[in-house]
Write a protein that holds these residues in place. Structure first.
Motif, PDB file in Angstrom:
ATOM      1  N   ASN A   2      -0.820   0.140  12.184  1.00 45.22           N
ATOM      2  CA  ASN A   2       0.055   0.887  11.597  1.00 45.22           C
ATOM      3  C   ASN A   2       0.974   0.046  10.456  1.00 45.22           C
ATOM      4  N   GLU A   3       0.774   0.307   9.200  1.00 40.54           N
ATOM      5  CA  GLU A   3       1.924  -0.283   8.381  1.00 40.54           C
ATOM      6  C   GLU A   3       2.775   0.901   8.179  1.00 40.54           C
ATOM      7  N   THR A   4       4.117   0.118   8.202  1.00 40.27           N
ATOM      8  CA  THR A   4       4.953   1.302   7.697  1.00 40.27           C
ATOM      9  C   THR A   4       5.136   1.256   6.192  1.00 40.27           C
ATOM     10  N   MET A   5       5.725   2.201   5.584  1.00 37.83           N
ATOM     11  CA  MET A   5       5.867   2.616   4.531  1.00 37.83           C
ATOM     12  C   MET A   5       6.312   1.344   3.414  1.00 37.83           C
ATOM     13  N   GLU A   6       7.307   0.760   3.838  1.00 37.75           N
ATOM     14  CA  GLU A   6       7.880  -0.285   3.552  1.00 37.75           C
ATOM     15  C   GLU A   6       6.811  -1.450   3.242  1.00 37.75           C
ATOM     16  N   GLU A   7       6.064  -1.625   4.220  1.00 29.40           N
ATOM     17  CA  GLU A   7       5.057  -2.712   4.264  1.00 29.40           C
ATOM     18  C   GLU A   7       4.177  -2.486   3.183  1.00 29.40           C
ATOM     19  N   VAL A   8       3.715  -1.215   3.017  1.00 28.28           N
ATOM     20  CA  VAL A   8       2.686  -0.775   2.040  1.00 28.28           C
ATOM     21  C   VAL A   8       3.097  -0.940   0.734  1.00 28.28           C
ATOM     22  N   VAL A   9       4.408  -0.438   0.280  1.00 23.02           N
ATOM     23  CA  VAL A   9       5.183  -0.739  -0.843  1.00 23.02           C
ATOM     24  C   VAL A   9       4.999  -2.345  -1.076  1.00 23.02           C
ATOM     25  N   MET A  10       5.453  -3.102  -0.346  1.00 23.96           N
ATOM     26  CA  MET A  10       5.788  -4.485  -0.696  1.00 23.96           C
ATOM     27  C   MET A  10       4.389  -5.293  -0.918  1.00 23.96           C
ATOM     28  N   LYS A  11       3.518  -4.610  -0.027  1.00 21.05           N
ATOM     29  CA  LYS A  11       2.166  -5.103  -0.428  1.00 21.05           C
ATOM     30  C   LYS A  11       1.513  -4.771  -1.797  1.00 21.05           C
ATOM     31  N   THR A  12       1.884  -3.581  -2.206  1.00 19.53           N
ATOM     32  CA  THR A  12       1.482  -3.130  -3.493  1.00 19.53           C
ATOM     33  C   THR A  12       2.149  -3.855  -4.520  1.00 19.53           C
ATOM     34  N   GLU A  13       3.368  -3.995  -4.447  1.00 14.24           N
ATOM     35  CA  GLU A  13       4.023  -4.703  -5.324  1.00 14.24           C
ATOM     36  C   GLU A  13       3.441  -6.299  -5.446  1.00 14.24           C
ATOM     37  N   GLN A  82      -8.391 -14.245  -3.512  1.00 17.74           N
ATOM     38  CA  GLN A  82      -8.299 -14.127  -2.189  1.00 17.74           C
ATOM     39  C   GLN A  82      -7.375 -13.193  -1.741  1.00 17.74           C
ATOM     40  N   SER A  83      -6.094 -13.273  -2.516  1.00 21.36           N
ATOM     41  CA  SER A  83      -4.890 -12.722  -1.887  1.00 21.36           C
ATOM     42  C   SER A  83      -4.750 -11.243  -2.432  1.00 21.36           C
ATOM     43  N   ILE A  84      -5.286 -10.985  -3.417  1.00 24.53           N
ATOM     44  CA  ILE A  84      -4.987  -9.521  -3.917  1.00 24.53           C
ATOM     45  C   ILE A  84      -5.688  -8.447  -2.996  1.00 24.53           C
ATOM     46  N   GLU A  85      -4.779  -7.575  -2.801  1.00 23.96           N
ATOM     47  CA  GLU A  85      -5.401  -6.276  -1.779  1.00 23.96           C
ATOM     48  C   GLU A  85      -6.209  -5.124  -2.927  1.00 23.96           C
ATOM     49  N   VAL A  86      -7.266  -5.231  -3.098  1.00 21.25           N
ATOM     50  CA  VAL A  86      -7.869  -4.529  -4.017  1.00 21.25           C
ATOM     51  C   VAL A  86      -7.660  -2.763  -3.808  1.00 21.25           C
ATOM     52  N   ALA A  87      -7.285  -2.650  -2.248  1.00 21.08           N
ATOM     53  CA  ALA A  87      -7.248  -1.236  -2.186  1.00 21.08           C
ATOM     54  C   ALA A  87      -6.069  -0.677  -2.543  1.00 21.08           C
ATOM     55  N   THR A  88      -5.052  -1.371  -3.160  1.00 26.94           N
ATOM     56  CA  THR A  88      -3.715  -1.132  -3.583  1.00 26.94           C
ATOM     57  C   THR A  88      -3.835  -0.779  -5.059  1.00 26.94           C
ATOM     58  N   LEU A  89      -4.998  -1.166  -5.763  1.00 25.70           N
ATOM     59  CA  LEU A  89      -5.130  -1.401  -7.256  1.00 25.70           C
ATOM     60  C   LEU A  89      -5.651  -0.048  -7.757  1.00 25.70           C
ATOM     61  N   GLU A  91      -8.528   2.242  -9.883  1.00 22.76           N
ATOM     62  CA  GLU A  91      -9.929   1.845 -10.178  1.00 22.76           C
ATOM     63  C   GLU A  91     -10.501   0.860 -11.151  1.00 22.76           C
ATOM     64  N   ALA A  92      -9.749   1.084 -12.519  1.00 24.58           N
ATOM     65  CA  ALA A  92      -9.760   0.333 -13.597  1.00 24.58           C
ATOM     66  C   ALA A  92      -9.541  -1.125 -13.256  1.00 24.58           C
ATOM     67  N   GLU A  93      -8.280  -1.332 -12.438  1.00 25.80           N
ATOM     68  CA  GLU A  93      -7.783  -2.795 -11.963  1.00 25.80           C
ATOM     69  C   GLU A  93      -8.737  -3.129 -11.123  1.00 25.80           C
ATOM     70  N   ALA A  94      -9.367  -2.692  -9.979  1.00 25.81           N
ATOM     71  CA  ALA A  94     -10.389  -2.863  -9.275  1.00 25.81           C
ATOM     72  C   ALA A  94     -11.401  -3.304 -10.021  1.00 25.81           C
ATOM     73  N   ALA A  95     -11.915  -2.522 -10.794  1.00 30.06           N
ATOM     74  CA  ALA A  95     -13.315  -3.081 -11.566  1.00 30.06           C
ATOM     75  C   ALA A  95     -13.061  -4.462 -12.198  1.00 30.06           C
ATOM     76  N   GLN A  96     -11.685  -4.563 -12.863  1.00 28.63           N
ATOM     77  CA  GLN A  96     -11.406  -5.674 -13.614  1.00 28.63           C
ATOM     78  C   GLN A  96     -11.468  -7.088 -12.375  1.00 28.63           C
ATOM     79  N   VAL A  97     -10.616  -6.764 -11.350  1.00 32.01           N
ATOM     80  CA  VAL A  97     -10.843  -7.874 -10.256  1.00 32.01           C
ATOM     81  C   VAL A  97     -12.321  -8.256  -9.810  1.00 32.01           C
ATOM     82  N   HIS A  98     -13.138  -7.102  -9.764  1.00 26.78           N
ATOM     83  CA  HIS A  98     -14.433  -7.284  -9.385  1.00 26.78           C
ATOM     84  C   HIS A  98     -15.331  -8.207 -10.223  1.00 26.78           C
TER      85      HIS A  98
END
Lengths: 508, 508
Positions: A2-13, A82-89, A91-98
């Motif tokens: 389980n991730e805390t809200m804070e962890e999710v925000v940090m990961k996204t940032e 390697q490091s980017i968490e695609v799940a936090t992007l 859809e357009a950004e995810a396509a870009q990364v792909h």
């Protein structure tokens, strides 16, 4: 976990920051690539041909290519991917990364030495090919082609060791996502319809095409082609139409044409390149240099050029309203020619040995032949030494004619001299795509035919911009066609278009 | 310490290897720089002016500039420069290393943030200047100029903290090795001769120059200027002559001209740019991108252009044999004009407010004025707010006229808006150098005058190639002039040339 809200925000940032860096690196590489294209345009259109001028340009190109290679294979791109968490992007950004991932995989996958080996061999192979072609001596080119086949097989293995079809890997370098199964299916359907159609047409009386050999003064041709380009929506504020040895689109949507193959060929060349140029001009500039700002594939690019060339500049609808202007500009040369005679001449079908001189119906036969041969060379079922014989047999099957020598046969194309196996099918994917998109536009734009007849291409061009151009690589080709037309790329509209057009034209 | 033979050999080999690496790094940077110039040429001559086209070019230029900056400031260059044992190199190699050292010192000396600050300020300052110039409002430009002066003083301090004359440091960025003492001496001598000469001429009757205002059809001007460029030795196999807003030489020796300021200005512009272009074309290509393959300094570059413009295209000798061709090409416009009338019109002397419109005699007065002002701004003896007043006073002293407003006075030049202090003197160094070299060629090439009259510039161009062009930065400017003419750059030949020419012309 389980991730805390804070962890999710940090990961996204963290990912947002890395995404920004990744895109900036990619854009820089793309901008250097764009500069290479710009000096390439100069080289084809403007550069003086003296030895010093050529040497300086060679040095510039090599230096920029080395820089570009360094940028697209930068280890930092690998780390970020390697490091980017695609799940936090988004859809357009995810396509870009792909897309960056795919590009990076292909760029770093092939060892630098292998690339260098092919570059060196390609230079020698091109010289050998020129000699072989002019001496009708396939045997002297054979060892080069054998080496190229072997090295390109190795390239395919480096890029995707899990794919047992090296040809598919190479094809996907030009047409991401395309499979051999799908191509086989396309070509089988096309063959089934076109081979009988061509045979049928060959048995009918040939239309009078003597008007095509008439001379038109150059200044009138330049003026007409300029007008035609603008009618077809070409943006002269951001582009240019120049003259060069081969028609091309290069630099930021700049187009060129040639006037050495007759006035009709020039006119069709303009329409073709304008299709490419419009695509370039309408890609989203805010993503310039990155996949979201880049054309989807060679096949999609070719769909744009062939749509303009075939569905407009070879269409009855367009000339119905615009032939009088051509006739007036080229007067008195076309005086007395009727719209029907002109339309027949523009759409002459005639099997020939040379691909680049082929009409739209026989052209695809030349592609099928090359596709089957490339594929067989790559999977090892065809030995290079048997190529001439297989070439001639297939020419007979597909077009009913056999070239008298290899110069007019398997030695005609430059493409294989640098190992561009997998490139040829994109021509047909373009033709199939053009028909698919034109049918889509017809279904969605009620005024389309009338607009085209009136020489007003704005409704078509808006549709293309909205449905194709503006998306860059946001979607896969499949998704792109589905979003634009309601279904994936299928060969149906292409075959219907050909059948209807040529059945009417030749009164079959 | 005694070195064994073996140690010496090893050291030499190590240095040879490092030298090779250093030169390769430098060449790559130079080739990227050359690419920037090539797309710059396109931007000035060919690029469509639409917003998208401009944006794409901006992105390309920025990306290449960033790459170029990275290459010229690469720490590896610094390491190699530190480690190379110059004593084991040949003289040419040692010169190469010395020049790379100087380049590197200037490139890494200035902090990136300071460069960025100036770049940003320059953009704002240029806009402010355009507004100030059109509103005749120096006060609104003053704060920008004050900041630019302060920042460029800081730049000078970063580059050479031991030099108490910041202006000298900036000057040497354009003219390596030049000192303020030497310039002061040059300008004092020039002033002493030219100010009375100009005053004297102003008291004589003005020659009839009405022919200069006649219209010549564009296609004839293009044809004549093409012929003139080729007569002056311009290599059209490796170059081009195009039309642009301002005449320039850019890319690999490509020249441009404009036809908006009258046919004489066009003709002189062609001669001027051909001088630059010939220098570029004759630099040793095997050293392309490195100092040994690069022009010596802006002053030496300008000596080549002014030699062609003034010592050929404004000379009696040249027109004596070639006026008839001009007259024929522009016939009937110049019918009835005598060679003497033409020669007088070409060499009209007339004090004016605007530098870029000045003749060769008054031009240098405009430079002296700017030199004195720049120098005083940099050493702090002149405050920016006092500039207009000092400008007008100096105009009165030097040319006997006072501009009615700052738009025609201290707001006329763009140069200061990006802080190019130290650039102006290179114009005069070019004029002085041209006279020095022409005198040298006259002394060494017995047939020179006759050749020029016959329109055969090959003896002059061979001499220039051998004595100047082929050396790149192999020698310092001082050495270059000494090797070519037997002595360093002196102002004597320039003053003799001016005095003789204008004394005869105006029958003083």
């Amino acid at each position: 976990m389980n991730e805390t809200m804070e962890e999710v925000v940090m990961k996204t940032e963290r990912t947002a920051k890395m995404y920004e860096e990744l895109v900036a690196l990619c854009a820089q590489a793309g901008e250097v690539g764009s500069s290479i294209e710009s000096i390439g345009w100069d080289q084809h259109v403007m550069m003086p041909r003296g030895a010093k001028s050529v040497e300086v340009r060679g040095r510039e190109s090599s230096a920029l290519s080395a820089v570009h290679h360094g940028l697209v294979t930068s280890p930092r791109i690998g780390e970020l991917l390697q490091s980017i968490e695609v799940a936090t992007l988004s859809e357009a950004e995810a396509a870009q990364v792909h897309e960056i991932q795919e590009m990076y995989k292909r760029a770093v996958g092939v060892p630098t030495e292998l690339v260098a080996q092919i570059t060196k061999l390609a230079t020698e192979a091109e010289m050998a090919w020129r000699k072989a072609r002019s001496n009708n001596d396939f045997a002297s080119f054979q060892p080069y082609l054998e080496q190229l086949v072997a090295l390109k097989r190795e390239v395919a293995r480096c890029i995707d060791p899990n794919n047992s079809e090296p040809y598919e890997v190479l094809l996907q370098g030009y047409e991401p996502g395309m499979t051999l199964d799908k191509l086989d299916e396309f070509f089988a359907s096309i063959r089934a319809v076109c081979v009988p159609l061509i045979r049928e047409i060959a048995s009918r009386p040939k239309p009078d095409v003597s008007i095509l050999r008439k001379e038109i003064p150059m200044e009138l041709q330049l003026a007409y082609n300029k007008m035609l380009a603008a009618l077809l929506g070409y943006d002269f504020e951001n582009g240019r139409l120049d003259t060069s040895t081969h028609p091309m689109t290069c630099g930021f949507g700049r187009v060129t044409n040639r006037y050495t193959n007759g006035w009709l060929s020039a006119l069709l060349g303009t329409a073709h390149e304008v299709g490419h140029g419009n695509y370039c001009h309408n890609l989203p500039l805010e993503h310039y240099g990155t996949p979201l700002g880049t054309y989807r594939s060679l096949g999609v690019h070719e769909s744009q050029s062939l749509l303009m060339e075939r569905h407009i500049a070879k269409s009855y609808a367009f000339w119905q309203g615009n032939f009088r202007h051509l006739q007036a500009m080229y007067s008195p040369v076309l005086n007395g020619v009727t719209l029907e005679q002109f339309y027949q001449a523009v759409n002459l079908v005639e099997p020939g040995f040379i691909r680049v001189e082929a009409d739209e119906l026989t052209y695809t036969m030349h592609i099928i032949l090359r596709y089957e041969i490339e594929n067989a060379l790559m999977d090892g079922s065809l030995a290079v030494r048997d190529l001439p014989q297989v070439w001639n047999r297939k020419m007979k099957e597909l077009l009913g004619i056999v070239p008298p020598n290899d110069t007019l046969g398997c030695l005609q194309d430059i493409h294989w001299t640098d190992g561009s196996f997998g490139y040829f099918p994109t021509y047909t994917l373009g033709a199939v795509g053009a028909a698919k998109l034109f049918a889509g536009a017809e279904a969605q734009v009620p005024t389309l035919e009338r607009d085209i007849t009136q020489g007003d291409l704005s409704s078509l061009n808006s549709w293309l911009k909205e449905n194709i151009h503006q998306h860059g690589c946001r979607y896969s080709s499949d998704e792109l066609y589905r979003l634009a037309t309601g279904s994936e790329l299928t060969v149906g509209p292409y075959l219907e278009y050909l059948t209807e057009k040529f059945t009417n034209l030749y009164k079959l």
